[in-house]
Structures are given as C-alpha cells and as structure tokens.
Design a protein around this motif. Structure first.
Motif, short mmCIF file in Angstrom:
data_model
loop_
_atom_site.label_atom_id
_atom_site.label_comp_id
_atom_site.label_asym_id
_atom_site.label_seq_id
_atom_site.Cartn_x
_atom_site.Cartn_y
_atom_site.Cartn_z
N LEU A 1 -19.96 2.83 -61.20
CA LEU A 1 -20.68 2.06 -62.29
C LEU A 1 -19.92 0.97 -63.08
O LEU A 1 -20.58 -0.05 -63.34
CB LEU A 1 -21.39 3.23 -63.16
CG LEU A 1 -22.55 4.15 -62.87
CD1 LEU A 1 -22.74 5.41 -63.51
CD2 LEU A 1 -23.81 3.46 -62.49
N SER B 1 -18.83 7.27 -61.50
CA SER B 1 -18.74 6.70 -63.06
C SER B 1 -17.65 5.62 -62.90
O SER B 1 -18.03 4.50 -63.29
CB SER B 1 -17.83 7.82 -63.90
OG SER B 1 -18.67 8.89 -64.33
N ARG C 1 -16.31 15.68 -67.85
CA ARG C 1 -17.33 16.60 -68.33
C ARG C 1 -17.24 17.79 -68.01
O ARG C 1 -16.90 17.92 -66.85
CB ARG C 1 -18.72 15.65 -68.34
CG ARG C 1 -18.86 14.25 -69.18
CD ARG C 1 -20.05 13.55 -68.84
NE ARG C 1 -20.81 14.51 -69.62
CZ ARG C 1 -22.35 14.16 -69.58
NH1 ARG C 1 -22.73 13.43 -68.71
NH2 ARG C 1 -23.29 15.29 -70.33
N SER D 1 -21.23 8.35 -65.99
CA SER D 1 -21.35 7.13 -66.92
C SER D 1 -20.29 6.08 -66.71
O SER D 1 -18.88 6.30 -66.42
CB SER D 1 -21.13 7.85 -68.25
OG SER D 1 -21.14 7.10 -69.30
N ASP E 1 -19.06 4.21 -68.79
CA ASP E 1 -17.83 4.30 -69.77
C ASP E 1 -17.08 5.58 -69.99
O ASP E 1 -16.57 5.69 -71.00
CB ASP E 1 -18.49 3.84 -71.08
CG ASP E 1 -19.52 4.78 -71.80
OD1 ASP E 1 -19.60 5.83 -71.07
OD2 ASP E 1 -20.02 4.75 -72.78
N LEU E 2 -16.99 6.45 -68.92
CA LEU E 2 -16.54 7.73 -69.00
C LEU E 2 -14.94 7.47 -69.02
O LEU E 2 -14.32 8.32 -69.77
CB LEU E 2 -16.73 8.50 -67.44
CG LEU E 2 -16.19 9.82 -67.34
CD1 LEU E 2 -17.03 10.81 -68.38
CD2 LEU E 2 -16.28 10.19 -66.12
#
Length: 361
Positions: free
Chosen positions: A18, A15, A116, A125, A127-128
């Motif tokens: 990314l 994450s 998560r 993700s 935008d985590l």
C-alpha cells in the motif's frame, strides 16, 4: 524503484505494498492463497497479475520458517534485481540460504519493527511503518544496489532505517518483542478461568499488560520457533526474578519483623529495577524519554467527544504528546488522560474548563 513484487499479502506485506503503490511504484502481489492476494489488490495495494519480467525489488513477507524456501524459489526464477525479506528473525533464514549455496549478493534481510494484534490484508495500512525503526542487516557480500533499494523501500514507507548484525538483531527482538509477548500471554492466561466478578474489575493497567496477548498464536509459533534460544535465556532470567519475588512476598506474610523487612526490601528492589528499565524505553519519535504531566478529562462515551477535546486543546495552542483512555466499568463514560508538557498544564486546564469539560484532579 519503479516495480516491486510482494510475496505474501498478510499484514506486513500488504502494508508495504500500500505504501509503495501510494508513491507510484507498480506493485505485483503474490500469495500461496490467491484469494488473499486478490483481497490486497482490491484494497489498492497493487495487482495480482504476474509481472512480465524481473521487477526491481522482490519483498518476501512470509513467516520465518518459510522465508528461505520462498526466497530461494524467487531467486532461482530470476523474479527481481534485488531481494529482501521482512521476517522478524534474521540469523536463521540467512544461514538456511547460505546452506543452499545461493549467491546472496542480491539479498538483504530486513525487519520493520511495527505490527498489530490483527493479521491479514484487511488489517493492513499504508502508514503502518511511519516513524518506526526498520532494521537492515547487510553483510560484506550485499550488493550496494540492493542496499539502496532497501533504503528506498524504507523511505517510501516513511520508516527509520537501522543497520544491525543479524544475530544482534535476533537477541534484541527477543528482549523487546518476543519475550514480552510470552509474558503478556502468561498474564492474560490467568484471566481465562477467573471469576467474572474479578474480570469486571479490569482497568487500564491490565489492558496495557495483556494487549499484545490478542495476537494470532499460529503466527507467534512461527516467530518463536525461529528464535527460541535467546527468548528462553531471557525467560530464565525472568523466572529467577519471579522466584525471588515470590520468596519476598511470602516473607511479608511472616510474623517475624526481620523477615518482613527483608521481604519488603526484595519487593522494593524489583520495583526499582523496573523503574530503571522503564525510563530507558525510547520516547516520542524514538527520542530520549521525556516527562509529561497528565490532564485528566471526564467524557461521555459518545461520537465526537475526542475530536472536541483535541480541537479545544488546539485552540488553546497546546500540543497533546500522548493520550490514554480508561473506560468506566458498567458506564457509558470514561477518563481521557492527556499527556502534555508540564508548562502547558495550567493553560490546557483553564481552556478545557472554560469550554465546559469536567477535569479530575
């Protein structure tokens, strides 16, 4: 920051990669499982090729038990100008590094307060971390350049930096993360051998309480093994509350009126203390909690229903502050609870009725 190396391409590492890659940083990926690094690369998190020289920042996203060894290896090889880890425990890994006699000026411990129930790069993700606290634990020895690199990482991930002492952080996460996870697991464990007729009655309340119990047990063994003392102390307090609550409930069964009153008082005490603690939980964007009212809408379980509700609310000029969905047992229907400012309730209610939605009082 122009280049970064992410060591450990699970949920958190991928994450972060990314988020960095999306902002133009050249990200190199490494993992003890090369296939996992290749998966992260295929998702657009960076490249699994080895960097040609030292990168600006190495991000160690390994389990707490392996953080010190992974950092020590990276630092001995001179892989970066600055180093940080993102493990959920901070005091233990730093003490391990100190015991190894390493120069810790280019290192800072950090912990993004986000995650998560699922793990691995496929759950990642970019935008985590958005809007979430990201704890930084610098010491007097931490180089200013490394602190700035860490702050740049937090900014790229759109998180909110929070500076804390490492041991204070560990006590805090024991309270707000580690202990609640075990309590959630203990509640969920009651369902394992429960009769199917009872389980089918599960509603949103039990779903809320047990949601985090779905996390990977192996990952949590690593986390709890690195922070057992503070968690055990908190569970001892919870255990004392449980003992008192059990005694109060037994008293409510008594035929003696005085004992029943005493039992009711005990239950009321724990419920009121729960109220007092719950209102201290930060609200939207970490601000002070606010009181919202609920507009409950009955919907069919069909594609596009939620989008229609949000679009209709937007056309009415109402901002949805939060939303919850309760699914009807055995039916393709549910109840959407829209949390809004009190003054918006009549406006939203009228607008939704006008557009054909069925509201529940």
């Amino acid at each position: 920051m122009r280049t970064a190396l992410v060591i450990g391409t699970g949920l958190i590492g991928t994450s972060a990669a990314l988020a960095l890659a999306a902002r133009g940083v050249v990200v190199h990926l490494a993992d003890h499982d090369p296939e996992q690094a290749r998966t992260a690369a295929a998702l657009g998190a960076g490249t699994d090729e080895t960097p040609e020289g030292p990168v600006d920042l190495a991000i160690v996203a390994a389990p707490p038990a392996h953080v010190a060894a992974t950092l020590a290896d990276a630092m001995s090889r001179g892989l970066a100008r600055g180093y940080l880890d993102v493990a959920s425990v901070k005091g233990g890994p730093r003490r391990e590094l100190e015991a190894l006699g390493l120069d810790l000026t280019p290192y800072i411990g950090t912990h993004p307060m986000s995650g998560r129930e699922k793990s691995g790069p496929l759950a990642a993700s970019g935008d985590l971390f958005e809007g979430r606290p990201w704890v930084l634990t610098p010491t007097r020895d931490t180089d200013t350049e490394v602190l700035n690199l860490a702050l740049e990482l937090v900014s790229h991930c759109r998180a909110v930096p929070v500076v804390m002492d490492a041991d204070a952080h560990d006590r805090a996460v024991a309270l707000v993360s580690h202990m609640p996870h075990l309590v959630s697991s203990m509640v969920a464990a009651r369902l394992e051998h429960a009769e199917e007729t009872a389980v089918r009655l599960c509603g949103q309340g039990i779903r809320d309480v047990t949601r985090i119990a779905a996390s990977d047990p192996r990952m949590w063994i690593d986390i709890l093994s690195a922070n057992p003392g503070p968690v055990a102390d908190l569970l001892a307090d919870v255990s004392a509350d449980l003992d008192e609550t059990v005694r109060a409930l037994r008293a409510l069964q008594s035929s003696d009126e005085a004992k029943r009153r005493e039992g009711a008082g005990g239950i009321e005490d724990v419920l009121r203390r729960g109220n007092a603690g719950q209102v201290r939980v930060p609200g939207k964007h970490g601000s002070a909690p606010r009181v919202y009212e609920v507009v409950a809408v009955l919907i069919d379980d069909q594609p596009g229903q939620l989008a229609r509700i949000f679009a209709d609310a937007g056309m009415a000029g109402v901002n949805i502050e939060d939303v919850r969905i309760e699914h009807a047992t055995g039916q393709q229907a549910g109840l959407v609870q829209l949390m809004v400012e009190p003054k918006a309730v009549p406006v939203l209610g009228a607008a939704l009725r006008e557009r054909g939605w069925a509201l529940r009082q």
